[in-house]
Scaffold this motif. Structure first.
Motif, PDB file in Angstrom:
ATOM      1  N   TYR A 214       0.700  -1.107  -0.193  1.00 27.57           N
ATOM      2  CA  TYR A 214      -0.024  -0.015   0.024  1.00 27.57           C
ATOM      3  C   TYR A 214       0.925   1.245   0.195  1.00 27.57           C
ATOM      4  N   ASN A 215       1.926   1.252   0.669  1.00 34.15           N
ATOM      5  CA  ASN A 215       2.875   2.330   1.014  1.00 34.15           C
ATOM      6  C   ASN A 215       3.570   2.712  -0.288  1.00 34.15           C
ATOM      7  N   LEU A 216       4.172   1.419  -0.980  1.00 35.91           N
ATOM      8  CA  LEU A 216       4.775   1.526  -2.109  1.00 35.91           C
ATOM      9  C   LEU A 216       4.004   2.093  -3.292  1.00 35.91           C
ATOM     10  N   SER A 217       2.663   1.419  -3.551  1.00 40.57           N
ATOM     11  CA  SER A 217       1.552   2.368  -4.361  1.00 40.57           C
ATOM     12  C   SER A 217       1.296   3.695  -4.255  1.00 40.57           C
ATOM     13  N   ARG A 218       1.303   4.112  -3.008  1.00 36.30           N
ATOM     14  CA  ARG A 218       1.077   5.505  -2.611  1.00 36.30           C
ATOM     15  C   ARG A 218       2.178   6.136  -3.037  1.00 36.30           C
ATOM     16  N   PHE A 219       3.253   5.832  -2.788  1.00 37.05           N
ATOM     17  CA  PHE A 219       4.629   6.540  -3.205  1.00 37.05           C
ATOM     18  C   PHE A 219       4.610   6.785  -4.877  1.00 37.05           C
ATOM     19  N   VAL A 220       4.490   5.684  -5.524  1.00 40.59           N
ATOM     20  CA  VAL A 220       4.464   5.714  -6.969  1.00 40.59           C
ATOM     21  C   VAL A 220       3.394   6.591  -7.520  1.00 40.59           C
ATOM     22  N   LEU A 221       2.348   6.507  -6.978  1.00 40.57           N
ATOM     23  CA  LEU A 221       0.908   7.303  -7.445  1.00 40.57           C
ATOM     24  C   LEU A 221       1.213   9.012  -7.190  1.00 40.57           C
TER      25      LEU A 221
ATOM     26  N   PHE B 296       0.214  28.799 -11.459  1.00 39.01           N
ATOM     27  CA  PHE B 296      -0.639  29.855 -11.561  1.00 39.01           C
ATOM     28  C   PHE B 296       0.274  31.361 -10.844  1.00 39.01           C
ATOM     29  N   LEU B 297       0.411  32.462 -11.583  1.00 37.98           N
ATOM     30  CA  LEU B 297       0.716  33.718 -11.306  1.00 37.98           C
ATOM     31  C   LEU B 297       2.344  33.405 -10.722  1.00 37.98           C
ATOM     32  N   GLY B 298       2.871  32.349 -11.113  1.00 41.44           N
ATOM     33  CA  GLY B 298       4.400  32.515 -10.492  1.00 41.44           C
ATOM     34  C   GLY B 298       4.446  32.009  -9.064  1.00 41.44           C
ATOM     35  N   TYR B 299       3.258  32.008  -8.209  1.00 43.52           N
ATOM     36  CA  TYR B 299       3.379  31.312  -6.961  1.00 43.52           C
ATOM     37  C   TYR B 299       2.740  30.220  -6.516  1.00 43.52           C
ATOM     38  N   ILE B 300       1.559  30.023  -7.176  1.00 41.52           N
ATOM     39  CA  ILE B 300       0.756  28.680  -6.708  1.00 41.52           C
ATOM     40  C   ILE B 300       1.371  27.548  -7.369  1.00 41.52           C
ATOM     41  N   ASN B 301       2.048  26.818  -6.663  1.00 40.57           N
ATOM     42  CA  ASN B 301       2.368  25.424  -7.033  1.00 40.57           C
ATOM     43  C   ASN B 301       2.068  24.342  -6.073  1.00 40.57           C
ATOM     44  N   PRO B 302       1.088  23.687  -6.037  1.00 42.98           N
ATOM     45  CA  PRO B 302       0.781  22.532  -5.125  1.00 42.98           C
ATOM     46  C   PRO B 302       1.737  21.426  -5.019  1.00 42.98           C
ATOM     47  N   PHE B 303       2.131  20.912  -3.889  1.00 49.64           N
ATOM     48  CA  PHE B 303       3.134  19.746  -3.868  1.00 49.64           C
ATOM     49  C   PHE B 303       2.311  18.560  -2.993  1.00 49.64           C
ATOM     50  N   PRO B 304       1.445  18.086  -3.544  1.00 43.78           N
ATOM     51  CA  PRO B 304       0.587  16.938  -2.614  1.00 43.78           C
ATOM     52  C   PRO B 304       1.621  15.793  -2.430  1.00 43.78           C
ATOM     53  N   TYR B 305       2.458  15.717  -3.157  1.00 45.14           N
ATOM     54  CA  TYR B 305       3.477  14.287  -3.154  1.00 45.14           C
ATOM     55  C   TYR B 305       3.897  14.342  -1.640  1.00 45.14           C
ATOM     56  N   ILE B 306       3.885  15.294  -0.877  1.00 46.35           N
ATOM     57  CA  ILE B 306       4.225  15.053   0.514  1.00 46.35           C
ATOM     58  C   ILE B 306       3.245  14.215   1.569  1.00 46.35           C
ATOM     59  N   LEU B 307       2.002  14.153   0.748  1.00 44.07           N
ATOM     60  CA  LEU B 307       1.013  13.217   1.333  1.00 44.07           C
ATOM     61  C   LEU B 307       1.719  11.929   1.551  1.00 44.07           C
ATOM     62  N   PHE B 308       2.681  11.396   0.971  1.00 46.00           N
ATOM     63  CA  PHE B 308       3.231  10.233   1.244  1.00 46.00           C
ATOM     64  C   PHE B 308       4.098  10.269   2.875  1.00 46.00           C
TER      65      PHE B 308
ATOM     66  N   GLN C 156       2.408  14.440  -8.983  1.00 43.97           N
ATOM     67  CA  GLN C 156       3.258  15.580  -8.747  1.00 43.97           C
ATOM     68  C   GLN C 156       3.887  15.789 -10.173  1.00 43.97           C
ATOM     69  N   VAL C 157       4.606  14.711 -10.731  1.00 44.93           N
ATOM     70  CA  VAL C 157       5.374  14.924 -11.989  1.00 44.93           C
ATOM     71  C   VAL C 157       4.418  15.205 -13.137  1.00 44.93           C
ATOM     72  N   LEU C 158       3.448  14.259 -13.399  1.00 46.35           N
ATOM     73  CA  LEU C 158       2.678  14.584 -14.626  1.00 46.35           C
ATOM     74  C   LEU C 158       1.516  15.709 -14.442  1.00 46.35           C
ATOM     75  N   ILE C 159       1.021  15.908 -13.418  1.00 47.05           N
ATOM     76  CA  ILE C 159      -0.040  16.847 -13.192  1.00 47.05           C
ATOM     77  C   ILE C 159       0.349  18.142 -12.456  1.00 47.05           C
ATOM     78  N   PHE C 160       0.643  17.963 -11.223  1.00 41.96           N
ATOM     79  CA  PHE C 160       0.814  19.228 -10.322  1.00 41.96           C
ATOM     80  C   PHE C 160       2.101  19.988 -10.648  1.00 41.96           C
ATOM     81  N   ASN C 161       3.300  19.512 -11.097  1.00 38.82           N
ATOM     82  CA  ASN C 161       4.374  20.277 -11.659  1.00 38.82           C
ATOM     83  C   ASN C 161       4.037  21.245 -12.808  1.00 38.82           C
ATOM     84  N   ASN C 162       2.901  20.833 -13.408  1.00 40.62           N
ATOM     85  CA  ASN C 162       2.505  21.803 -14.715  1.00 40.62           C
ATOM     86  C   ASN C 162       1.530  22.866 -14.296  1.00 40.62           C
ATOM     87  N   ILE C 163       1.212  22.965 -12.900  1.00 44.31           N
ATOM     88  CA  ILE C 163       0.489  24.035 -12.442  1.00 44.31           C
ATOM     89  C   ILE C 163       1.440  24.955 -11.799  1.00 44.31           C
TER      90      ILE C 163
END
Length: 168
Positions: free
Chosen positions: A7-14, A28-40, A19-26
């Motif tokens: 479960y932890n390994l799949s959470r790590f990978v997902l 906004f305004l040079g300031y807003i960049n979510p980093f939800p990968y730290i949920l691991f 983060q790499v495919l979706i959130f790194n491309n967000i």
């Protein structure tokens, strides 16, 4: 391989892939960049091996650094968060932490929110201060930390409830 490790390994990978495919491309305004990968790191089991968490956090941050070409700032912020995590638990949950009765993916209580909030702020502040690396831009660091923290928390809470394991 037991189910917790899988479960932890799949959470790590997902989370890394999201983060790499979706959130790194967000960005906004040079300031807003979510980093939800730290949920691991945030959702890692309370009674899990602390050294495994530190090692996994380092590799998670390193992989994000490799994809972002950011020179180690994510790895440093992730390891610091993993190291401070027990203290954040103790601060937010008190004795509940000692008896390992904490489950972050249950309903959002003030204790859970304070834990997530502090974890995200520590990670983001460390990340941005290392990224900019001069106190000349302290207001920029604080603004980026504040705005990215808000959006990371919103995205993270949404993700927690989306990937929440079913109760049996």
């Amino acid at each position: 391989m037991n189910s917790t490790l899988l479960y932890n390994l799949s959470r790590f990978v997902l989370l890394l892939a999201a983060q790499v495919l979706i959130f790194n491309n967000i960005n906004f305004l040079g300031y807003i960049n979510p980093f939800p990968y730290i949920l691991f790191i945030i959702l890692y089991p309370v009674n899990g091996n602390k050294y495994s968490l530190l090692l996994a956090s380092f590799f998670l941050g390193l992989l994000v650094d490799m994809f972002c070409n950011s020179g180690g700032v994510h790895a440093t912020a992730c390891v610091l968060l993993a190291f401070l995590r027990p203290y954040l638990f103790r601060f937010s949950f008190g004795l509940s932490y000692e008896y390992q009765t904490v489950r972050l993916n249950d309903s959002l209580t003030p204790e859970r929110f304070s834990f997530i909030f502090l974890a995200v702020v520590i990670h983001h502040f460390t990340l941005f201060i290392l990224e900019i690396f001069t106190l000349e831009f302290i207001w920029s660091i604080l603004l980026r930390t504040l705005i990215s923290t808000i959006f990371t928390i919103l995205v993270s809470i949404l993700l927690i409830y989306l990937i929440k394991p079913n109760k049996r």
